[in-house]
Design a protein around this motif. Structure first.
Motif, PDB file in Angstrom:
ATOM      1  N   ASP A 127       8.117   7.300   3.998  1.00 19.63           N
ATOM      2  CA  ASP A 127       9.548   7.092   3.769  1.00 19.63           C
ATOM      3  C   ASP A 127      10.006   7.615   2.409  1.00 19.63           C
ATOM      4  OD1 ASP A 127       8.271   5.096   2.298  1.00 19.63           O
ATOM      5  OD2 ASP A 127       9.167   3.430   3.431  1.00 19.63           O
ATOM      6  N   GLU A 128       9.145   7.560   1.397  1.00 17.35           N
ATOM      7  CA  GLU A 128       9.527   8.046   0.077  1.00 17.35           C
ATOM      8  C   GLU A 128       9.692   9.559   0.026  1.00 17.35           C
ATOM      9  OE1 GLU A 128       7.435   5.637  -3.297  1.00 17.35           O
ATOM     10  OE2 GLU A 128       6.153   5.544  -1.519  1.00 17.35           O
ATOM     11  N   ASN A 129       9.113  10.258   1.003  1.00 17.88           N
ATOM     12  CA  ASN A 129       9.200  11.721   1.029  1.00 17.88           C
ATOM     13  C   ASN A 129      10.199  12.241   2.056  1.00 17.88           C
ATOM     14  OD1 ASN A 129       7.418  12.023  -1.075  1.00 17.88           O
ATOM     15  ND2 ASN A 129       5.621  12.255   0.244  1.00 17.88           N
ATOM     16  N   ILE A 130      11.107  11.368   2.457  1.00 17.36           N
ATOM     17  CA  ILE A 130      12.228  11.746   3.320  1.00 17.36           C
ATOM     18  C   ILE A 130      13.513  11.393   2.578  1.00 17.36           C
ATOM     19  CG2 ILE A 130      13.355  11.432   5.548  1.00 17.36           C
ATOM     20  CD1 ILE A 130      10.519  12.587   5.774  1.00 17.36           C
ATOM     21  N   VAL A 131      14.371  12.381   2.375  1.00 14.81           N
ATOM     22  CA  VAL A 131      15.647  12.136   1.708  1.00 14.81           C
ATOM     23  C   VAL A 131      16.764  12.140   2.752  1.00 14.81           C
ATOM     24  CG1 VAL A 131      17.374  13.091   0.127  1.00 14.81           C
ATOM     25  CG2 VAL A 131      14.971  13.016  -0.544  1.00 14.81           C
ATOM     26  N   VAL A 132      17.595  11.100   2.704  1.00 14.76           N
ATOM     27  CA  VAL A 132      18.719  10.947   3.624  1.00 14.76           C
ATOM     28  C   VAL A 132      20.008  11.290   2.889  1.00 14.76           C
ATOM     29  CG1 VAL A 132      20.008   9.339   5.087  1.00 14.76           C
ATOM     30  CG2 VAL A 132      17.525   9.064   4.816  1.00 14.76           C
ATOM     31  N   ASP A 133      20.824  12.154   3.487  1.00 16.02           N
ATOM     32  CA  ASP A 133      22.184  12.352   3.002  1.00 16.02           C
ATOM     33  C   ASP A 133      23.005  11.217   3.615  1.00 16.02           C
ATOM     34  OD1 ASP A 133      24.953  13.107   2.809  1.00 16.02           O
ATOM     35  OD2 ASP A 133      24.322  15.158   2.381  1.00 16.02           O
ATOM     36  N   THR A 134      23.424  10.282   2.800  1.00 21.67           N
ATOM     37  CA  THR A 134      24.047   9.065   3.324  1.00 21.67           C
ATOM     38  C   THR A 134      25.422   9.304   3.935  1.00 21.67           C
ATOM     39  OG1 THR A 134      24.887   8.533   1.103  1.00 21.67           O
ATOM     40  CG2 THR A 134      22.766   7.571   1.749  1.00 21.67           C
ATOM     41  N   ARG A 135      26.009  10.478   3.713  1.00 16.92           N
ATOM     42  CA  ARG A 135      27.305  10.783   4.346  1.00 16.92           C
ATOM     43  C   ARG A 135      27.121  11.457   5.700  1.00 16.92           C
ATOM     44  NH1 ARG A 135      32.090  12.522   0.120  1.00 16.92           N
ATOM     45  NH2 ARG A 135      32.045  10.614  -1.143  1.00 16.92           N
ATOM     46  N   THR A 136      26.190  12.392   5.788  1.00 15.19           N
ATOM     47  CA  THR A 136      26.011  13.132   7.039  1.00 15.19           C
ATOM     48  C   THR A 136      24.914  12.555   7.917  1.00 15.19           C
ATOM     49  OG1 THR A 136      24.366  14.632   6.087  1.00 15.19           O
ATOM     50  CG2 THR A 136      26.689  15.241   5.833  1.00 15.19           C
ATOM     51  N   LEU A 137      24.039  11.713   7.337  1.00 12.73           N
ATOM     52  CA  LEU A 137      22.860  11.163   8.005  1.00 12.73           C
ATOM     53  C   LEU A 137      21.873  12.256   8.425  1.00 12.73           C
ATOM     54  CD1 LEU A 137      24.485   8.303  10.097  1.00 12.73           C
ATOM     55  CD2 LEU A 137      23.460   8.196   7.831  1.00 12.73           C
ATOM     56  N   ASP A 138      21.917  13.356   7.703  1.00  8.96           N
ATOM     57  CA  ASP A 138      20.885  14.382   7.865  1.00  8.96           C
ATOM     58  C   ASP A 138      19.747  14.079   6.901  1.00  8.96           C
ATOM     59  OD1 ASP A 138      22.362  15.766   9.777  1.00  8.96           O
ATOM     60  OD2 ASP A 138      23.406  16.961   8.246  1.00  8.96           O
ATOM     61  N   VAL A 139      18.537  14.481   7.270  1.00 10.49           N
ATOM     62  CA  VAL A 139      17.379  14.186   6.424  1.00 10.49           C
ATOM     63  C   VAL A 139      16.648  15.465   6.063  1.00 10.49           C
ATOM     64  CG1 VAL A 139      17.104  11.926   7.530  1.00 10.49           C
ATOM     65  CG2 VAL A 139      15.722  13.857   8.319  1.00 10.49           C
ATOM     66  N   LYS A 140      15.877  15.378   4.975  1.00 13.80           N
ATOM     67  CA  LYS A 140      15.031  16.492   4.542  1.00 13.80           C
ATOM     68  C   LYS A 140      13.662  15.959   4.139  1.00 13.80           C
ATOM     69  CE  LYS A 140      18.671  19.596   2.895  1.00 13.80           C
ATOM     70  NZ  LYS A 140      18.507  20.582   3.996  1.00 13.80           N
ATOM     71  N   ILE A 141      12.622  16.685   4.552  1.00 13.22           N
ATOM     72  CA  ILE A 141      11.262  16.391   4.121  1.00 13.22           C
ATOM     73  C   ILE A 141      11.076  17.000   2.735  1.00 13.22           C
ATOM     74  CG2 ILE A 141       8.815  16.769   4.630  1.00 13.22           C
ATOM     75  CD1 ILE A 141       9.725  17.182   7.607  1.00 13.22           C
ATOM     76  N   ILE A 142      10.591  16.200   1.778  1.00 19.22           N
ATOM     77  CA  ILE A 142      10.415  16.676   0.418  1.00 19.22           C
ATOM     78  C   ILE A 142       8.961  16.494  -0.029  1.00 19.22           C
ATOM     79  CG2 ILE A 142      12.813  16.123  -0.152  1.00 19.22           C
ATOM     80  CD1 ILE A 142      11.671  13.726  -1.804  1.00 19.22           C
ATOM     81  N   ASP A 143       8.651  16.955  -1.214  1.00 20.85           N
ATOM     82  CA  ASP A 143       7.385  16.764  -1.932  1.00 20.85           C
ATOM     83  C   ASP A 143       6.176  17.331  -1.184  1.00 20.85           C
ATOM     84  OD1 ASP A 143       5.339  16.116  -3.613  1.00 20.85           O
ATOM     85  OD2 ASP A 143       5.817  13.976  -3.733  1.00 20.85           O
ATOM     86  N   PHE A 144       5.898  18.590  -1.472  1.00 18.67           N
ATOM     87  CA  PHE A 144       4.768  19.269  -0.858  1.00 18.67           C
ATOM     88  C   PHE A 144       3.547  19.295  -1.776  1.00 18.67           C
ATOM     89  CE2 PHE A 144       8.119  20.277   1.925  1.00 18.67           C
ATOM     90  CZ  PHE A 144       7.578  20.733   3.114  1.00 18.67           C
ATOM     91  N   GLY A 145       3.489  18.331  -2.689  1.00 19.85           N
ATOM     92  CA  GLY A 145       2.379  18.268  -3.630  1.00 19.85           C
ATOM     93  C   GLY A 145       1.032  17.998  -2.999  1.00 19.85           C
ATOM     94  N   SER A 146       1.022  17.406  -1.812  1.00 22.92           N
ATOM     95  CA  SER A 146      -0.234  17.170  -1.085  1.00 22.92           C
ATOM     96  C   SER A 146      -0.431  18.166   0.047  1.00 22.92           C
ATOM     97  CB  SER A 146      -0.254  15.744  -0.507  1.00 22.92           C
ATOM     98  OG  SER A 146      -0.189  14.780  -1.535  1.00 22.92           O
ATOM     99  N   GLY A 147       0.474  19.131   0.173  1.00 24.46           N
ATOM    100  CA  GLY A 147       0.432  20.074   1.283  1.00 24.46           C
ATOM    101  C   GLY A 147      -0.734  21.043   1.195  1.00 24.46           C
ATOM    102  N   ALA A 148      -0.975  21.712   2.316  1.00 20.68           N
ATOM    103  CA  ALA A 148      -2.082  22.670   2.407  1.00 20.68           C
ATOM    104  C   ALA A 148      -1.785  23.671   3.516  1.00 20.68           C
ATOM    105  CB  ALA A 148      -3.394  21.948   2.705  1.00 20.68           C
TER     106      ALA A 148
END
Length: 302
Positions: free
Chosen positions: A164-185
Motif C-alpha cells: 500500500d505504501e508504494n501505491i499513490v492515489v490521486d484523491t480527486r480522480t481516484l487514479d493510482v500509480k505504482i511507485i518506488d522501483f528501488g527493489s525492482g529487477a
C-alpha cells in the motif's frame, strides 16, 4: 553550482544541438522532504521552466544494491534508473510512475525526477484515514494496479515490493500509480534468491526456502494488498502466519472477493493465478467500477 547529468532520453531530444548539460539546480527546485527509508529520501520539487510539480528521489551511492549499464553512459547507474528508463522508452503506462529525468551529482549521489500526482496520497495513508474500502472502490484501484503490473512484466520489469505504501492515489480522480522501483529487477523465468521487498508481503516460499519466482511473488503480494484494502489491514504479521497461508477475514467481504484473495494467497506458488487470470476472475468482471462520489470517501467508520 551542482553539475547534473541529463538522462539519455533528454540527450536524444537535444541531439545535434551544441550545448552542455544544464546543472540540476538550474532546472529544478528541491523542496520539503516527503519521506525517507532504506532506499534514500524523496523530496517535493518543481520544474522551473513550467512550474510542474515533481518528486525528487535522492539515492546515495553507498545505498545502491544493484547496478546496471545504460547505452551512452560511461559508468553504471542504479538498477532503479535503468528499469524506469526502459519503461519511458516504451511509452510508459498510466498506472506506473514516470521518470522525467535523472542526474548524478557529486557528493549527493543520484537524483531521480519523477512525476507527482497533484492530489496524491499513498494508499497506506488513504486506508488509515478511511478504514476498510468499499469493494467497488477497492476494485477500481486493484484493476489499475494489476494492469500496471501486466505492463511492467510485458516489458521485462518485476517490481518486487508491491504494497500500500508504494501505491499513490490521486484523491480527486481516484487514479493510482505504482511507485518506488528501488527493489525492482529485470524479469526472468528462473527463481530469484535475493529479496529486498517488505517481509509481511513476502510469500511462504521465501520464508521457507529463500527462493521465489517473479509472477507468484507478485500475485501473493496482490492478495495481501487486496485483503488490506477490503479489511483495513494486512492479513499476516508473523512468519508462521505467512507460511500458514490462511487469511482470516475481519470484515464482511463478498464471497467472490474472498475467493480471489484466497486464490492469490495459495500456499503453493504454482496454484496461484496469473495476472490475466486475476483480471478474468468473477469479482474483477463484475462490471467497471464507477468513480466513488467524493462525499462517500472521507472518514468511513471502522
Amino acid at each position: 553550482c551542482i553539475m547534473g547529468k541529463l538522462s539519455s532520453a533528454y540527450r536524444q531530444l537535444t541531439e545535434g544541438v551544441s550545448q552542455l548539460p544544464e546543472p540540476f539546480d538550474s532546472q529544478y527546485h528541491c523542496g520539503a522532504l516527503l519521506g525517507s527509508g532504506g532506499f534514500g529520501s524523496v523530496f517535493s520539487g518543481q520544474r522551473l521552466c513550467d512550474g510542474l510539480q515533481v518528486a525528487i528521489k535522492q539515492i546515495s551511492r553507498d545505498r545502491v544494491q544493484q547496478w546496471a549499464r545504460l547505452p551512452g553512459e560511461v559508468g553504471p547507474v542504479p538498477m532503479e534508473i535503468a528499469l524506469l528508463q526502459r519503461l519511458v522508452e516504451v511509452g510508459g503506462h498510466a498506472s506506473v510512475v514516470r521518470m522525467l529525468d535523472w542526474f548524478e551529482v557529486e557528493g549527493r549521489g543520484f537524483l531521480l525526477v519523477l512525476e507527482r500526482p497533484p492530489h496524491g496520497q499513498d494508499l497506506f495513508d488513504f486506508i488509515t484515514e478511511r478504514g476498510a474500502l468499499p469493494e467497488r472502490l477497492a476494485l477500481r484501484f486493484f484493476r489499475q494496479i494489476v494492469e500496471g503490473l501486466r505492463f511492467l512484466h510485458a516489458h521485462g520489469v518485476v517490481h518486487r515490493d508491491i504494497k500500500d505504501e508504494n501505491i499513490v492515489v490521486d484523491t480527486r480522480t481516484l487514479d493510482v500509480k505504482i511507485i518506488d522501483f528501488g527493489s525492482g529487477a529485470p524479469l526472468k523465468e528462473t527463481p530469484y534468491s535475493e529479496f529486498e521487498g517488505t517481509r509481511v508481503y513476502s510469500p511462504p516460499e521465501w520464508i521457507v526456502s529463500q527462493s521465489y519466482e517473479a509472477v507468484p511473488l507478485t500475485v501473493w503480494s496482490l492478495g495481501v494488498l487486496l485483503f488490506d484494502m477490503v479489511c483495513g489491514d494486512i492479513p499476516f504479521e508473523r512468519d508462521q502466519d505467512i507460511v500458514g497461508a490462511a487469511p482470516v477475514f475481519t470484515r464482511r467481504v463478498s464471497k467472490e472477493c474472498q475467493s480471489l484473495i484466497r486464490w492469490c494467497l495459495s500456499y503453493r506458488p504454482e496454484e496461484r493465478p496469473t495476472l490475466e487470470e486475476i483480471l478474468s476472475h468473477p469479482w474483477m468482471e463484475g462490471g467497471e467500477a464507477e468513480e466513488e462520489e467524493h462525499s462517500s470517501l472521507p472518514n468511513q467508520s471502522l
